[in-house]
Design a protein around this motif. Sequence first.
Motif, PDB file in Angstrom:
ATOM      1  N   ASP A   1       6.100 -12.548  -0.284  1.00 38.35           N
ATOM      2  CA  ASP A   1       6.170 -12.900   1.046  1.00 38.35           C
ATOM      3  C   ASP A   1       5.072 -12.153   1.783  1.00 38.35           C
ATOM      4  OD1 ASP A   1       8.405 -14.525   0.386  1.00 38.35           O
ATOM      5  OD2 ASP A   1       9.705 -13.087   0.651  1.00 38.35           O
ATOM      6  N   LEU A   2       4.601 -11.177   1.339  1.00 38.05           N
ATOM      7  CA  LEU A   2       3.587 -10.272   2.045  1.00 38.05           C
ATOM      8  C   LEU A   2       2.001 -10.890   2.180  1.00 38.05           C
ATOM      9  CD1 LEU A   2       4.548  -6.741   0.619  1.00 38.05           C
ATOM     10  CD2 LEU A   2       5.446  -7.732   2.836  1.00 38.05           C
ATOM     11  N   ASP A   3       1.288 -10.695   3.073  1.00 40.43           N
ATOM     12  CA  ASP A   3       0.063 -11.009   3.143  1.00 40.43           C
ATOM     13  C   ASP A   3      -0.583 -10.393   2.026  1.00 40.43           C
ATOM     14  OD1 ASP A   3      -2.854 -10.757   3.715  1.00 40.43           O
ATOM     15  OD2 ASP A   3      -2.367 -11.094   5.883  1.00 40.43           O
ATOM     16  N   PRO A   4      -1.442 -10.802   1.049  1.00 40.02           N
ATOM     17  CA  PRO A   4      -2.183 -10.316  -0.162  1.00 40.02           C
ATOM     18  C   PRO A   4      -2.879  -9.100   0.324  1.00 40.02           C
ATOM     19  CG  PRO A   4      -2.484 -12.529  -0.225  1.00 40.02           C
ATOM     20  CD  PRO A   4      -1.821 -12.437   1.166  1.00 40.02           C
ATOM     21  N   LYS A   5      -3.353  -8.755   1.542  1.00 34.97           N
ATOM     22  CA  LYS A   5      -4.054  -7.799   1.856  1.00 34.97           C
ATOM     23  C   LYS A   5      -3.303  -6.433   1.972  1.00 34.97           C
ATOM     24  CE  LYS A   5      -5.876  -9.381   5.750  1.00 34.97           C
ATOM     25  NZ  LYS A   5      -5.173 -10.806   5.899  1.00 34.97           N
ATOM     26  N   CYS A   6      -2.079  -6.638   2.006  1.00 38.66           N
ATOM     27  CA  CYS A   6      -0.992  -5.440   2.131  1.00 38.66           C
ATOM     28  C   CYS A   6      -0.914  -4.894   0.738  1.00 38.66           C
ATOM     29  CB  CYS A   6       0.099  -5.812   2.765  1.00 38.66           C
ATOM     30  SG  CYS A   6      -0.123  -6.422   4.578  1.00 38.66           S
TER      31      CYS A   6
END
Length: 229
Positions: free
Chosen positions: A192-197
Amino acid sequence: MPTLKEYLGGIVSEITAARKMADIQTLEIAKEYAQDDLLKHFSVPRMKVGTVELTVPFAKAAASPVLSFAEFTYDEILKVAKTDYDPSDTDSDTELKALLSDKQVEYNSDIAEMKRGNITDVTQAETKYFNSIPKYIIKLCTSLPNFNWKLVNPDQLHERLYSRMLQEAKKAIEDKPNNPNEVIVEASKLMDLDPKCIIIAKMSVTESGMEWSRHEDIDGNIVETLIPE
């Protein structure tokens, strides 16, 4: 949530436990070989861990804000219902938000009463405080025309709302500060997170075994010590 050292330490601990299980199996095989006239002349098979290469994704856990009742219930409805709920129907959506805000007072009152009663374990107060509110919300949702109930049914939504309410109530009552070293490791949450995180850690685990050494000291005492294999 675990800290990074707890998570990585747990992985290494599981690999060590796997080696222990293999050694126990080797011991059983050795006993079988010793009892067989032919097998006792063969070497006993024993598994050793070479190098285990691991790719470990994780993310730093952000501070968990204490959300208002209206915020987290509306968020959970959208998350669970997905396309079953149409927020573009502004009249129905406004009605839902208004009625959730009305329940904010009751929810806040329950939280305040639990704090006054020093109830720190939310599970002790589930029935008394939080059973009626999710039922009210489900009754409201089934009356709105912008719900179609194709992918999710009212019972599923009730269960998720109830679980989310206990989760948020626990945060509100305990009021514990977040541990800055905590990480998110569950696959469902990482998706569910932005891949950048997301941080990708490469980890190699190589076995370095120990064995018992037995020797006699200058006083004639038998000493046993662990030394590298």
